[in-house]
Structures are given as structure tokens and as C-alpha cells.
Design a protein around this motif. Sequence first.
Motif, mmCIF file in Angstrom:
data_model
loop_
_atom_site.group_PDB
_atom_site.id
_atom_site.type_symbol
_atom_site.label_atom_id
_atom_site.label_comp_id
_atom_site.label_asym_id
_atom_site.label_seq_id
_atom_site.Cartn_x
_atom_site.Cartn_y
_atom_site.Cartn_z
ATOM 1 N N ARG A 1 0.850 -1.194 0.000
ATOM 2 C CA ARG A 1 0.000 0.000 0.000
ATOM 3 C C ARG A 1 0.876 1.230 0.000
ATOM 4 N NH1 ARG A 1 -1.354 -3.628 3.718
ATOM 5 N NH2 ARG A 1 -3.250 -4.772 3.290
ATOM 6 N N GLY A 2 0.384 2.292 -0.592
ATOM 7 C CA GLY A 2 1.176 3.528 -0.570
ATOM 8 C C GLY A 2 0.473 4.643 -1.305
ATOM 9 N N GLN A 3 1.114 5.805 -1.316
ATOM 10 C CA GLN A 3 0.532 6.999 -1.910
ATOM 11 C C GLN A 3 1.042 7.183 -3.339
ATOM 12 O OE1 GLN A 3 -1.502 7.282 1.099
ATOM 13 N NE2 GLN A 3 -1.600 9.242 0.027
ATOM 14 N N CYS A 4 0.136 7.517 -4.246
ATOM 15 C CA CYS A 4 0.554 7.824 -5.610
ATOM 16 C C CYS A 4 -0.257 9.015 -6.100
ATOM 17 C CB CYS A 4 0.288 6.637 -6.537
ATOM 18 S SG CYS A 4 1.404 5.278 -6.184
ATOM 19 N N THR A 5 0.307 9.763 -7.024
ATOM 20 C CA THR A 5 -0.426 10.918 -7.539
ATOM 21 C C THR A 5 -1.296 10.484 -8.719
ATOM 22 O OG1 THR A 5 1.152 11.530 -9.235
ATOM 23 C CG2 THR A 5 1.599 12.349 -7.012
ATOM 24 N N ALA A 6 -2.238 11.350 -9.086
ATOM 25 C CA ALA A 6 -3.126 11.030 -10.215
ATOM 26 C C ALA A 6 -2.364 11.091 -11.535
ATOM 27 C CB ALA A 6 -4.303 11.995 -10.223
ATOM 28 N N CYS B 1 2.721 3.296 -10.313
ATOM 29 C CA CYS B 1 2.489 3.278 -8.875
ATOM 30 C C CYS B 1 2.954 1.935 -8.285
ATOM 31 C CB CYS B 1 0.993 3.495 -8.676
ATOM 32 S SG CYS B 1 0.522 3.551 -7.000
ATOM 33 N N ALA B 2 2.595 0.839 -8.981
ATOM 34 C CA ALA B 2 3.006 -0.498 -8.505
ATOM 35 C C ALA B 2 4.520 -0.592 -8.456
ATOM 36 C CB ALA B 2 2.432 -1.571 -9.435
ATOM 37 N N HIS B 3 5.171 -0.152 -9.527
ATOM 38 C CA HIS B 3 6.640 -0.237 -9.560
ATOM 39 C C HIS B 3 7.252 0.632 -8.472
ATOM 40 C CE1 HIS B 3 6.694 -1.735 -13.990
ATOM 41 N NE2 HIS B 3 6.414 -2.702 -13.128
ATOM 42 N N GLN B 4 6.659 1.807 -8.247
ATOM 43 C CA GLN B 4 7.181 2.687 -7.191
ATOM 44 C C GLN B 4 7.101 2.007 -5.825
ATOM 45 O OE1 GLN B 4 5.749 6.851 -7.121
ATOM 46 N NE2 GLN B 4 5.301 6.466 -4.974
ATOM 47 N N GLY C 1 7.315 -1.142 -5.385
ATOM 48 C CA GLY C 1 8.085 -2.394 -5.387
ATOM 49 C C GLY C 1 7.249 -3.607 -5.762
ATOM 50 N N VAL C 2 6.060 -3.377 -6.319
ATOM 51 C CA VAL C 2 5.234 -4.510 -6.757
ATOM 52 C C VAL C 2 5.648 -4.839 -8.187
ATOM 53 C CG1 VAL C 2 2.900 -5.313 -7.227
ATOM 54 C CG2 VAL C 2 3.329 -3.798 -5.292
ATOM 55 N N GLU C 3 6.087 -6.079 -8.402
ATOM 56 C CA GLU C 3 6.666 -6.420 -9.705
ATOM 57 C C GLU C 3 5.598 -6.834 -10.702
ATOM 58 O OE1 GLU C 3 11.104 -7.094 -8.524
ATOM 59 O OE2 GLU C 3 10.073 -8.931 -9.036
ATOM 60 N N LEU C 4 4.912 -5.821 -11.224
ATOM 61 C CA LEU C 4 3.893 -6.078 -12.234
ATOM 62 C C LEU C 4 4.575 -6.271 -13.591
ATOM 63 C CD1 LEU C 4 0.863 -3.607 -12.134
ATOM 64 C CD2 LEU C 4 0.850 -6.038 -12.569
ATOM 65 N N VAL C 5 4.079 -7.239 -14.357
ATOM 66 C CA VAL C 5 4.652 -7.479 -15.685
ATOM 67 C C VAL C 5 4.355 -6.280 -16.583
ATOM 68 C CG1 VAL C 5 4.675 -9.023 -17.673
ATOM 69 C CG2 VAL C 5 4.113 -9.924 -15.443
ATOM 70 N N SER C 6 5.320 -5.861 -17.376
ATOM 71 C CA SER C 6 5.046 -4.803 -18.368
ATOM 72 C C SER C 6 5.924 -5.079 -19.577
ATOM 73 C CB SER C 6 5.324 -3.424 -17.795
ATOM 74 O OG SER C 6 6.675 -3.288 -17.458
ATOM 75 N N LEU C 7 5.504 -6.042 -20.349
ATOM 76 C CA LEU C 7 6.339 -6.484 -21.464
ATOM 77 C C LEU C 7 6.597 -5.385 -22.475
ATOM 78 C CD1 LEU C 7 4.914 -10.031 -22.219
ATOM 79 C CD2 LEU C 7 6.508 -9.310 -20.488
ATOM 80 N N LEU D 1 -5.933 -2.390 -17.807
ATOM 81 C CA LEU D 1 -4.483 -2.464 -18.008
ATOM 82 C C LEU D 1 -3.877 -1.417 -17.072
ATOM 83 C CD1 LEU D 1 -4.159 -2.751 -21.903
ATOM 84 C CD2 LEU D 1 -4.075 -4.582 -20.191
ATOM 85 N N ALA D 2 -2.988 -1.850 -16.202
ATOM 86 C CA ALA D 2 -2.453 -0.938 -15.181
ATOM 87 C C ALA D 2 -1.729 0.255 -15.806
ATOM 88 C CB ALA D 2 -1.501 -1.706 -14.258
#
Length: 626
Positions: free
Chosen positions: A14-19, A26-29, A31-37, A78-79
Motif C-alpha cells: 500500500r502507498g501513496q501515488c499521484t493522479a 504506482c506499482a513499480h514505485q 516495489g510490486v513487480e507487475l509485468v510490463s512487457l 491495463l495498469a
Amino acid sequence: MTENHIDFEPVGRRGQCTAKQSLLECAHQLGVELVSLCGGKGTCGRCKVQVLSGKHTQLTSDEREALSPSELEQGYRLACQTYPLEDCKVHIPTESLTAPQRTQVDGLEVNIRPDPAVISYHVEMDSPSLEDHEADAERLLQALHREHHINLNPSAIDMKLLQQLSPVLRHSKWQAQVSVKGNEVVAIGPRRERSLGLAIDLGTTKIAGYLPDLSTGQVLASKGAMNPQIACGEDVISRIALAIGSIKEAGRLQKLAVTAVNQLARELCAEVGVKAQDIVEAVVVGNTAMHHLLLGLPVEQLALSPYVPAVKGALDIKARDIGLKVAPGGYVHLLPNIAGFVGADHVAMLLATKISQKKGVVLALDIGTNTEVCLSCDSNMTSVSCASGPAFEGAHIKHGMRAADGAIEHMQIVGDRVNYQTIGGTPPVGICGSGIIDVMAELYLNRVLGDNGRMGADHQRVRTRQGELEFVLVSEEENSGGVAITITQKDIRELQLAKGAIRTGIQVLLDANSRSEEEIKEVIIAGAFGSYIDVASAVTIGMLPSLPLNRFKQVGNAAGTGAKMALISKDARGEAQDIAEGVKYIELAATSQFALTFAQANYLGRYRIMRGKREVISIDGNQAIK
Ligand code: FES
């Protein structure tokens, strides 16, 4: 700017992200390792998430294309295309995570006499006194001369070391380990038992690291990690495009690679109770794009014909110049590249497999997003690079995934049943490369696929979804009410292109050397992916030549082995240079037979390609080799 609270589940970050930040950023910030091929361009469709609550931006046309109506109804987005407008709760399906992946570090064991470029010496000095007020640097160098007959003057000491010398000598009570490379002192530290080096195979997807004792060659620790640049794009082309587009992004890619290598070095050192600063030299191998991105070299010319590298000779650079945190005066040695798409990792693989010393016709290939293939005919080596793409890493395949827990890695069709094995023995979540090759082979052998790759409808497990035929590997019921895992006609087309590219590379090399595949006495398959594939399946789908199975040898991470060899032996570095200079490079797409051969190489089954024509070997033969 207002910030929104984003809650990523089930990972619990969980964390803060701007619009202004997409859910992917936001996920990468966080540390959530979302796939982004595709690096967030909205084209790969792999960063799928389900927005459980919270207002967010409207659907884009890319999302309408990538997501099915039922996914849209369930709130999938799509994130990379979605921006939070208020606090959001987001569910990440397992297949969208770059889950801890199987990384391979093991490779060939090669006996080699240690003859490192950096040699460490133990020296003892008297402490200074009013009667003996020799300066610290001279005192050290005199001891080195007295005890080891090495004659150096103070300017041979790296400046950073000189700045730290006085406290180090006093702290180590005038007993020190001095590491010398050529005529330069590159490390000075307390007296130790060992002299450590770091060998790195910097792959597009994975990084393998080894920590050998330079004086004995014994590897004290080895470890694999994911290349974090994956978050910026799956293949080298997307990363090159990103780096060309912005200096900031090029810097980010460089930093990501160096940070990952530093992290790996720290972890390896922790395993043997030392610090990364105790490493006196590093050797790095990688494909030309990884090499250039690590060094911060321009990459634009790699993407444009005639695909020329900025530099191809071996390099010795100060590790600190690229941010590598080893001994302050330590060097990193980069093995030579061959061409824009055949890099130092290929040279390292050829070095480790000793292909240049083998008699007769030998084929060596390292299968990956780019597959490098070398044909050696009595030591005359010719290499090509085939753009096999990331399909075998699961990209662009509906239920494809990398080799992580839950990936179907092997499968077999028995009547209307599918027997499969997943990595980690966990419930299935997708199919990885070795599983994909098995699926194609099994579908072909069970005549669900014709030799042109067309799917037939007369198998109980074939169904139509959204106007497309698909074969059900695991149905919704078999997956305890979860999603079905299928392989679609579109997936098969994608895989045909990938395997066809590899077979074309092999054939072009044979044609260029006027050799037939029957003459190949040994096929060496290197690389992590190559270690896990079922060779019989790869032959059945026509990815590899139709040869007796005992001619194939799977050797694991040979590039990593080559990097270790170059670290502990100066002779091996010389040999690598000879290999790089001796290999004749062919630009695959520029060959006259390319289009014709590629068209044939897309077919499934066992066949030979002769002068652009396919000569089929009977399907019974296929069954025999299974
Ligand atoms: Fe979002 Fe590719 S579609 S990263």
C-alpha cells in the motif's frame, strides 16, 4: 498535488501515488513487480489488474482490445493505461506478477588452471617510528618488493586507494593484502585468506552471478536474479527504444542493471561472510544491448541497419565508473562483442563449450528472446542471431508466463486427458516455455494441429471462444472453478514464428557452409531455457533438426561458465578475443534464402530443408522419438 492511497492485493503493498502516475508506475514505485512487457505502451496486454474499488480514468481503446467483455465487466484494466482519481483497491492476478522466477546458474564444469589478471599478495611492514619515518605508500611498496619482488612506484596505486591508504594500513596493523593488476595496485585491505572475483552473466531476463576465489578458481557462491529492466520492456528492442527516446530513461536502464548487479554481489558476498568491496575484479558478459546499456553507451545504432555496436573489443574499465561497488580501484572486464546482436554472452558460451577446438560439424545455440546460433565446421565458426522473440518467455501467449511456480512446464495428452507437471507442484496458473514446446508437440502428434499449425476441431478439448479455436489444457472445472488454461490458434501462430526463426538460423548457417544437417555430430543447447526443454518435443515441432537424440547435449548456463573462465584465467580472455575475431557473422535477414527458408521453417514436424524446399520425415518417426 493530491495523492491517492493505493492498496495492491494480494501482495499487500500500500502507498501513496499521484493522479499523474498510472497504476503500473504506482506499482513499480511501491516495489510490486507487475509485468510490463511493452514497457507501459498498452500493447502487450500483460499488466492486467482488477480495480476492486475507487474512481479511476476511463477505458482506453487499447484496453477494449486487450480485455475480454467478461474481464471488462469484472473491472479488469491495463495498469499502464489506468490512473487513479481517488483511493483505490487493486487486485493483481498471479499471471500479472513477475513472480520469483526459476533462474539457472549451473552450467558446464570446466577445469582451468587459475591465472587471474589480478593477483593478491600478503605483505607485512614495520610500523613507522621517529627513526623510520618512511611514508605509508613507499613503506607498502617496499614491502611488496622485499617479499614478492614486485617493483612499483606510488603512481601505480589507484588514487581512491591512495586516499584511503593511511587509515587502512593502521587499521590492519601493518599487515595487508595488496591486489595488483598488471602494473597497478587495485585493492588494499586487511590480510585475508582469499582473493575474490565476481563473474556476471547479464541476460535480458535473468542475471546469473558467481563468486570465485581467484587463486584456486573454486566458486564459493552462485545465485540468480531477475533483470529489473524487465519492468521497462521484455525484449532488447523495447529497451533500446526506451533509451533512444529519452536520456533520462537510458540513465534509468543503466541504473537498474547496475543496482541489480550490486545487489547480487552483496548477496553472494553475504553467503561467504565478506563484503562486496572485497571483490578485486569483475567480469561481465551479456548481449550487445545489455553490454551497451550497462556502460551507458549509445544504442540507437544497434536498432538501425546495419546494426553496428558502439564498440566490440574487450574492455577493462574502472568498476566505479559505472557505479559497480567492488574494491574502490577494481576493474570490470567486459568480454568482446561480435556484432550488434551477437554479444559477449555468445563469445562466453563458445569459450565454455570449447566449440572452436572440436573437429567436424558442431552446432551450438543459446535459446532466448534472441537466439544466437553458431555452426563450427572443423573450427571455422559462423554465427547468426535469430529474433525468436519473447514467446517462449510466455509473452504474447494467452496463458503464457515465465518459469515460476504454477507454470505448466511439461505436459502430455492421453486420450481426452491432459497430464501436466507444474513448477513447484502448485496449482496451474499458466504455461512456460518448456511447457509450450511440449503442448505444440503433443497437439501435433495427436493430430490436433496439422503440419501447417492449423488447429482441427475434432478433439474433445478443442472449443471455440470469441470466434477462435483453442485447446483446453486445464478446464475451469479442473482448475477448481478458476480460469481455464488454454492454447489458442493465435498462440500457435506466434510460437511457429518463434521456433521458425530458430530453425531458419540453423538452416542459413548450414547453407552458408554447404553442409547438411545429417553432418552435425553434436548439438549443444545452452542457456536456462534450453536446459529445461524436452529435446524430443523441440525436434517434433521442427524447431531443432531431426537428428538422433544422443547428438543433443544440454549444458545449462554456458555463458556464465565462460564469464567465470575469463575471470580466473588470462589465457581464457585471450581465447575469447580469438573467438570474437574468428567468428564470421551473418546478418540473417540479408541472406538470399531467408524468406523461403523462414516460410518452410514455420511448419511443424520432422523435416529437412533443402534449397528452400521441405522434405518431410514421416510422422511415425516423430512418434518413435517421443
Ligand atoms: Fe500495460 Fe503492456 S499493456 S505494460
